[in-house]
Enzyme design. Structure first.
Site, PDB file in Angstrom:
ATOM      1  N   SER A 116       2.128  65.507  -0.176  1.00 51.26           N
ATOM      2  CA  SER A 116       2.133  65.307   1.267  1.00 51.26           C
ATOM      3  C   SER A 116       3.527  64.988   1.791  1.00 51.26           C
ATOM      4  O   SER A 116       4.427  64.608   1.046  1.00 51.26           O
ATOM      5  CB  SER A 116       1.181  64.179   1.639  1.00 51.26           C
ATOM      6  OG  SER A 116      -0.039  64.328   0.971  1.00 51.26           O
TER       7      SER A 116
HETATM    8  N1  SAH Z   1      -1.871  62.360  -3.058  1.00 55.03           N
HETATM    9  C1  SAH Z   1      -1.200  63.523  -3.602  1.00 55.03           C
HETATM   10  C2  SAH Z   1      -1.363  64.776  -2.773  1.00 55.03           C
HETATM   11  C3  SAH Z   1      -2.759  65.225  -2.795  1.00 55.03           C
HETATM   12  S1  SAH Z   1      -3.054  66.942  -2.491  1.00 55.03           S
HETATM   13  C4  SAH Z   1       0.267  63.252  -3.850  1.00 55.03           C
HETATM   14  O1  SAH Z   1       0.734  62.136  -3.599  1.00 55.03           O
HETATM   15  O2  SAH Z   1       0.950  64.155  -4.346  1.00 55.03           O
HETATM   16  C5  SAH Z   1      -4.811  66.806  -2.587  1.00 55.03           C
HETATM   17  C6  SAH Z   1      -5.359  66.682  -3.991  1.00 55.03           C
HETATM   18  O3  SAH Z   1      -6.751  66.462  -3.865  1.00 55.03           O
HETATM   19  C7  SAH Z   1      -5.193  67.942  -4.821  1.00 55.03           C
HETATM   20  O4  SAH Z   1      -4.476  67.654  -5.992  1.00 55.03           O
HETATM   21  C8  SAH Z   1      -6.635  68.359  -5.134  1.00 55.03           C
HETATM   22  O5  SAH Z   1      -6.798  68.877  -6.440  1.00 55.03           O
HETATM   23  C9  SAH Z   1      -7.373  67.045  -4.986  1.00 55.03           C
HETATM   24  N2  SAH Z   1      -8.798  67.163  -4.732  1.00 55.03           N
HETATM   25  C10 SAH Z   1      -9.458  67.999  -3.888  1.00 55.03           C
HETATM   26  N3  SAH Z   1     -10.786  67.790  -3.964  1.00 55.03           N
HETATM   27  C11 SAH Z   1     -10.979  66.792  -4.881  1.00 55.03           C
HETATM   28  C12 SAH Z   1     -12.135  66.120  -5.399  1.00 55.03           C
HETATM   29  N4  SAH Z   1     -13.376  66.432  -5.027  1.00 55.03           N
HETATM   30  N5  SAH Z   1     -11.940  65.152  -6.319  1.00 55.03           N
HETATM   31  C13 SAH Z   1     -10.698  64.824  -6.736  1.00 55.03           C
HETATM   32  N6  SAH Z   1      -9.574  65.421  -6.284  1.00 55.03           N
HETATM   33  C14 SAH Z   1      -9.719  66.390  -5.365  1.00 55.03           C
END
Ligand code: SAH
Length: 204
Positions: A53
């Site tokens: 992000s």
């Molecule tokens: N917080 C992260 C950015 C997140 S991007 C950082 O600091 O880099 C969003 C993430 O959510 C992705 O890696 C995706 O794989 C994950 N995601 C999406 N659906 C999910 C679920 N049901 N359970 C766990 N992770 C999930």
């Protein structure tokens, strides 16, 4: 310094949050060609088609979560591990879950290198939370669902706070803050955001 200045100008003013972000070098969480853009205020691609992000959004979400030093925090969506690393400087314990095993594996290596021993990274479907570690004082979801997932609401301690993006697909999403009270849940809309979707089940 430039980085912190940019964060402040976008509304990240909480001193503890700024200190935690200063301790967390974003370049370590961005690989390859994009690493040189790590200090710009923009989301960047990471493995598995996901994104790290935008730093100002990370700061505003962390600030909205109002983490206290004794808190046990759940993050759904480990991604690069950047947000979890920041939370680890503010909380007693951080659990972070991602549906992609390889993202979790890479993040674990970084947490170990950085000696962030209070983070546990787990692969799984975070929309079900982590019942065995519940209740949580704080929950941060970094992928967008249509509505706050029921299991996450259930795993929030009374007095606890959850911050998450909600909305249909990746078009119109709002960052919301949910506070659990004795009587139920209070909802506040914070700002428009754009996140990758929360997807059920495990990734490849
Ligand atoms: N917080 C992260 C950015 C997140 S991007 C950082 O600091 O880099 C969003 C993430 O959510 C992705 O890696 C995706 O794989 C994950 N995601 C999406 N659906 C999910 C679920 N049901 N359970 C766990 N992770 C999930």
């Amino acid at each position: 310094m430039q980085f912190l200045f940019a964060l402040r100008s976008k509304g990240v003013t909480d001193a503890r949050v700024l200190t935690a972000m200063e301790k967390t070098d974003r370049a370590l969480f961005v690989r390859g060609l994009f690493a040189e853009r790590a200090y710009e205020d923009m989301p960047l691609p990471i493995a598995a088609g996901q994104t790290i992000s935008q730093p100002s959004v990370v700061g505003l979400m962390t600030q909205a979560l109002n983490v206290q030093p004794r808190d046990k925090v759940l993050e759904v969506g480990t991604g690069s591990g950047y947000q979890a690393a920041i939370l680890s400087h503010l909380a007693r314990r951080v659990y972070t879950v991602d549906r992609y095993k390889r993202l979790v594996a890479d993040a674990r290596v970084l947490f170990e290198q950085l000696n962030l021993v209070n983070i546990t990274a787990i692969s799984g479907d975070g929309s079900f939370g982590l019942p065995e570690q519940a209740p949580f004082d704080r929950i941060l979801v970094t992928a967008a669902a249509e509505d706050p997932p029921g299991p996450l609401l259930a795993q929030l301690r009374i007095g606890g706070i959850m911050v998450l993006p909600v909305g249909q697909s990746d078009t119109v999403q709002s960052l919301i803050r949910v506070t659990r009270t004795e009587e139920g849940f209070d909802y506040e809309e914070l700002r428009p955001v754009r996140f990758v979707p929360l997807i059920e089940g495990m990734g490849d």
